[in-house]
Design a protein around this motif. Structure first.
Motif, PDB file in Angstrom:
ATOM      1  N   ALA A 185      10.157   9.417   0.434  1.00 48.20           N
ATOM      2  CA  ALA A 185      10.358   8.677   1.679  1.00 48.20           C
ATOM      3  C   ALA A 185      10.419   7.185   1.444  1.00 48.20           C
ATOM      4  O   ALA A 185      11.221   6.480   2.066  1.00 48.20           O
ATOM      5  CB  ALA A 185       9.226   9.005   2.659  1.00 48.20           C
ATOM      6  N   VAL A 186       9.611   6.685   0.530  1.00 48.10           N
ATOM      7  CA  VAL A 186       9.573   5.262   0.246  1.00 48.10           C
ATOM      8  C   VAL A 186      10.837   4.805  -0.456  1.00 48.10           C
ATOM      9  O   VAL A 186      11.393   3.746  -0.158  1.00 48.10           O
ATOM     10  CB  VAL A 186       8.329   4.915  -0.584  1.00 48.10           C
ATOM     11  CG1 VAL A 186       8.394   3.472  -1.095  1.00 48.10           C
ATOM     12  CG2 VAL A 186       7.066   5.120   0.242  1.00 48.10           C
TER      13      VAL A 186
ATOM     14  N   THR B  14       0.833  -1.206   0.000  1.00 50.54           N
ATOM     15  CA  THR B  14       0.000   0.000   0.000  1.00 50.54           C
ATOM     16  C   THR B  14       0.865   1.252   0.000  1.00 50.54           C
ATOM     17  O   THR B  14       0.575   2.214  -0.723  1.00 50.54           O
ATOM     18  CB  THR B  14      -0.924   0.000   1.231  1.00 50.54           C
ATOM     19  OG1 THR B  14      -1.817  -1.113   1.156  1.00 50.54           O
ATOM     20  CG2 THR B  14      -1.733   1.283   1.312  1.00 50.54           C
ATOM     21  N   LEU B  15       1.936   1.253   0.786  1.00 51.76           N
ATOM     22  CA  LEU B  15       2.807   2.423   0.853  1.00 51.76           C
ATOM     23  C   LEU B  15       3.500   2.683  -0.473  1.00 51.76           C
ATOM     24  O   LEU B  15       3.572   3.831  -0.951  1.00 51.76           O
ATOM     25  CB  LEU B  15       3.848   2.232   1.960  1.00 51.76           C
ATOM     26  CG  LEU B  15       3.317   2.363   3.393  1.00 51.76           C
ATOM     27  CD1 LEU B  15       4.331   1.828   4.387  1.00 51.76           C
ATOM     28  CD2 LEU B  15       2.978   3.819   3.700  1.00 51.76           C
ATOM     29  N   VAL B  16       4.024   1.624  -1.092  1.00 53.20           N
ATOM     30  CA  VAL B  16       4.754   1.795  -2.351  1.00 53.20           C
ATOM     31  C   VAL B  16       3.800   2.225  -3.469  1.00 53.20           C
ATOM     32  O   VAL B  16       4.065   3.196  -4.197  1.00 53.20           O
ATOM     33  CB  VAL B  16       5.483   0.494  -2.727  1.00 53.20           C
ATOM     34  CG1 VAL B  16       6.081   0.601  -4.134  1.00 53.20           C
ATOM     35  CG2 VAL B  16       6.587   0.194  -1.713  1.00 53.20           C
ATOM     36  N   ARG B  17       2.700   1.509  -3.606  1.00 48.04           N
ATOM     37  CA  ARG B  17       1.764   1.855  -4.678  1.00 48.04           C
ATOM     38  C   ARG B  17       1.106   3.214  -4.432  1.00 48.04           C
ATOM     39  O   ARG B  17       0.899   3.982  -5.372  1.00 48.04           O
ATOM     40  CB  ARG B  17       0.704   0.768  -4.810  1.00 48.04           C
ATOM     41  CG  ARG B  17       1.251  -0.517  -5.397  1.00 48.04           C
ATOM     42  CD  ARG B  17       0.157  -1.521  -5.656  1.00 48.04           C
ATOM     43  NE  ARG B  17       0.698  -2.723  -6.287  1.00 48.04           N
ATOM     44  CZ  ARG B  17      -0.011  -3.816  -6.566  1.00 48.04           C
ATOM     45  NH1 ARG B  17      -1.299  -3.848  -6.258  1.00 48.04           N
ATOM     46  NH2 ARG B  17       0.565  -4.852  -7.136  1.00 48.04           N
TER      47      ARG B  17
ATOM     48  N   GLN C 215       3.452   5.905  -5.502  1.00 41.10           N
ATOM     49  CA  GLN C 215       3.532   6.000  -6.956  1.00 41.10           C
ATOM     50  C   GLN C 215       2.263   6.598  -7.566  1.00 41.10           C
ATOM     51  O   GLN C 215       2.329   7.406  -8.487  1.00 41.10           O
ATOM     52  CB  GLN C 215       3.779   4.608  -7.541  1.00 41.10           C
ATOM     53  CG  GLN C 215       5.129   4.009  -7.188  1.00 41.10           C
ATOM     54  CD  GLN C 215       5.237   2.550  -7.577  1.00 41.10           C
ATOM     55  OE1 GLN C 215       4.228   1.841  -7.672  1.00 41.10           O
ATOM     56  NE2 GLN C 215       6.463   2.074  -7.777  1.00 41.10           N
ATOM     57  N   GLU C 216       1.121   6.209  -7.046  1.00 40.86           N
ATOM     58  CA  GLU C 216      -0.143   6.604  -7.654  1.00 40.86           C
ATOM     59  C   GLU C 216      -0.575   8.016  -7.293  1.00 40.86           C
ATOM     60  O   GLU C 216      -1.178   8.709  -8.107  1.00 40.86           O
ATOM     61  CB  GLU C 216      -1.247   5.612  -7.253  1.00 40.86           C
ATOM     62  CG  GLU C 216      -1.031   4.204  -7.777  1.00 40.86           C
ATOM     63  CD  GLU C 216      -1.014   4.160  -9.294  1.00 40.86           C
ATOM     64  OE1 GLU C 216      -1.976   4.655  -9.913  1.00 40.86           O
ATOM     65  OE2 GLU C 216      -0.034   3.649  -9.861  1.00 40.86           O
ATOM     66  N   ARG C 217      -0.292   8.456  -6.079  1.00 42.99           N
ATOM     67  CA  ARG C 217      -0.795   9.766  -5.659  1.00 42.99           C
ATOM     68  C   ARG C 217      -0.142  10.922  -6.390  1.00 42.99           C
ATOM     69  O   ARG C 217      -0.654  12.043  -6.347  1.00 42.99           O
ATOM     70  CB  ARG C 217      -0.619   9.925  -4.145  1.00 42.99           C
ATOM     71  CG  ARG C 217      -1.643   9.110  -3.347  1.00 42.99           C
ATOM     72  CD  ARG C 217      -1.491   9.360  -1.858  1.00 42.99           C
ATOM     73  NE  ARG C 217      -0.198   8.928  -1.353  1.00 42.99           N
ATOM     74  CZ  ARG C 217       0.448   9.500  -0.351  1.00 42.99           C
ATOM     75  NH1 ARG C 217      -0.063  10.561   0.248  1.00 42.99           N
ATOM     76  NH2 ARG C 217       1.618   9.021   0.059  1.00 42.99           N
ATOM     77  N   GLY C 218       0.963  10.650  -7.084  1.00 41.97           N
ATOM     78  CA  GLY C 218       1.585  11.689  -7.889  1.00 41.97           C
ATOM     79  C   GLY C 218       0.877  11.920  -9.212  1.00 41.97           C
ATOM     80  O   GLY C 218       1.203  12.861  -9.936  1.00 41.97           O
TER      81      GLY C 218
END
Length: 500
Positions: A498-499, A396-399, A402-405
């Motif tokens: 951060a990720v 969830t953190l990685v995706r 990536q997606e929120r950008g």
């Protein structure tokens, strides 16, 4: 992942009791119940106001159905539906699964970590918008256009209100689309749960076989602003003795079926999906049992996961028995032949049965990789990473980073603006994490992925590198700090930088 639709299912009590008498039965959404036919056939006096009261009294708690039973937010559900809450609230010293949870007052009710409950408050038809969004498109462009339109509809419907959730649901395999608006409760507290042995009396590894002889019931309470929610619309107790032949209605969420699967789709489930799911689930069950036998701590940690995997395994066993029953499959074939005979005359060259038949070889070839690497296929039950909570948070953190950008309409559907509140609620919840149990799950998953995809698979090589499943799972679990909610929140707030 299949869409979970709150529905109203009706069946005669005589049918439930095994009577040979004719019974009307079916499953309908609250806005499409055959009122006139039901009243005429069953002798009832149902109207839309009654249906609305039932809908507003029905609660979706995780993947379970429940019902409001008081004006102060008290909700009744099955005991297995609160099993995860009970496990998360328990410790070795205070194991509520063994002792039961019986608070003496509301002040002693305990919040279920990450628990949410929802009540369906509105249904609106958005079919025209969804069909228009995908008009003239095919393949990935079609899917993306519809996902983007669903995200826009959901955002318009809820407008960022944290106390509501909007979801566009697919009905009849895309024949209709409805916007469901839910009242959302993020403060859900355990009010009562029996000891596990009383709730699962009969010795069966699930909740299906002996419910009449067990206390398969539990209570939760909905809270708002730190106080019990005001719920004037609720189910009321009827102390009258049941009378044979009385119509019985069951409301709930979820209420999905796979009745519309074609013969070729069912063959894929029978020949590819279920054999793989059942085989590797049985090994995961064996590993969990072996872990539970290492000591009291391990037995405590593995109790809820074992119950869950056994439940899933038995459900799959029932599906397999049905799909290998010649009489059942003959009946399905006859039904499909009849339906196609009435429906195909008007479809021309754009025949959905031909299309579905054509994609089955692709599904059969890709299912193992997709199930193991992604999970949630809608037709299978293999859990990605064996259900490891740490892995699911990491993904969830990685995706999410990536997606929120991207603009909301271009993201994966689960990260659209309209759904971020739910993602964050699950990500930031304080839940216990057991490293030993996590390693069992991860080691099983990595081993099965290498076994089914083969060691030469690019996906397997990318996943494992030069390490064994045992080495990699141990290193990942020992080295992570994701069990700390503050770390997860910092990584989420820090975004991609951060990720990485």
């Amino acid at each position: 992942m299949r869409h979970l639709t709150p529905a109203l299912a009706a069946a005669l009590l005589t049918l439930a009791a095994g009577s040979a008498a004719h019974a009307e039965e079916g499953m309908w959404t609250f806005d499409n119940f055959p009122i006139a036919r039901a009243n005429q056939t069953l002798g009832t006096n149902i109207d839309q106001a009654w249906l609305d009261r039932v809908r507003l009294s029905s609660v979706k708690f995780g993947g379970c159905s429940a019902g409001l039973v008081s004006a102060s937010g008290l909700v009744m559900t099955n005991n297995h539906c609160v099993a995860t809450c009970v496990a998360n609230l328990s410790t070795q010293a205070t194991n509520y699964a063994e002792t039961g949870f019986t608070p003496r007052s509301r002040e002693e009710e305990l919040k279920c970590p990450g628990g949410t409950a929802e009540i369906l408050t509105d249904i609106s038809d958005v079919t025209q918008r969804m069909h228009a969004a995908g008009a003239g498109l095919t393949g990935q462009a079609f899917t993306r256009a519809r996902d983007a339109e669903a995200g826009r509809i959901e955002q318009e419907g809820c407008a960022g209100d944290p106390n509501t959730r909007c979801q566009v649901l697919t009905l009849y395999r895309g024949g209709q689309f409805k916007l469901y608006t839910y009242k959302r409760y993020s403060d859900v507290r355990l009010a009562f749960a029996p000891e596990d042995r009383a709730a699962t009396f009969g010795g069966d590894p699930d909740n299906f076989s002996f419910p009449r002889f067990a206390i398969d019931a539990a209570f939760i309470r909905l809270y708002e602003n730190g106080a019990p929610a005001r719920t004037p619309t609720h189910f009321k107790w009827n102390a009258s003795q049941p009378v044979e032949g009385t119509p019985v209605f069951v409301s709930g969420s979820p209420g999905a079926t796979q009745r519309l699967l074609t013969q070729d789709q069912l063959f894929s489930v029978r020949d590819v999906v279920l054999p793989m799911d059942q085989l590797i689930a049985s090994e995961l069950r064996g590993r969990l049992i072996q872990y539970s036998e290492q000591g009291e701590r391990q037995a405590f940690e593995a109790m809820d996961p074992i119950v869950s995997i056994e439940n899933t395994y038995k459900r799959g066993l029932g599906r397999m028995r049905a799909l290998t029953d010649p009489g059942f499959m003959r009946m399905k074939a006859e039904q499909e032949t009849d339906f196609r005979g009435r429906a195909e005359a008007g479809v021309g060259s754009d025949n959905p049965w031909t299309t579905l038949t054509g994609v089955q070889p692709i599904l059969r070839e890709s299912y193992p990789a997709y199930a193991l690497l992604e999970g949630g296929t809608g037709i299978g039950t293999t859990p990605v990473a064996g259900g490891s909570q740490l892995f699911l948070w990491a993904r969830t953190l990685v995706r999410g980073a990536q997606e929120r950008g991207k603009p909301s309409a271009e993201r994966l559907p689960e990260f659209a603006d309209s759904r971020l509140a739910g993602v964050q609620s699950g990500l930031f919840a304080e839940r216990p994490v057991y490293p030993g149990l996590e390693q069992v799950r991860m080691e099983w998953w990595l081993s099965k992925t290498r076994e089914w995809l083969t060691a030469d698979s690019p996906n397997a090589r990318a996943l494992l590198g030069n390490e064994s499943p045992e080495q990699l799972s141990a290193r990942l679990i020992e080295g992570t700090t994701l069990a700390d909610p503050a770390v997860r929140r910092a990584l989420w707030d820090g975004g991609l930088a951060a990720v990485e």
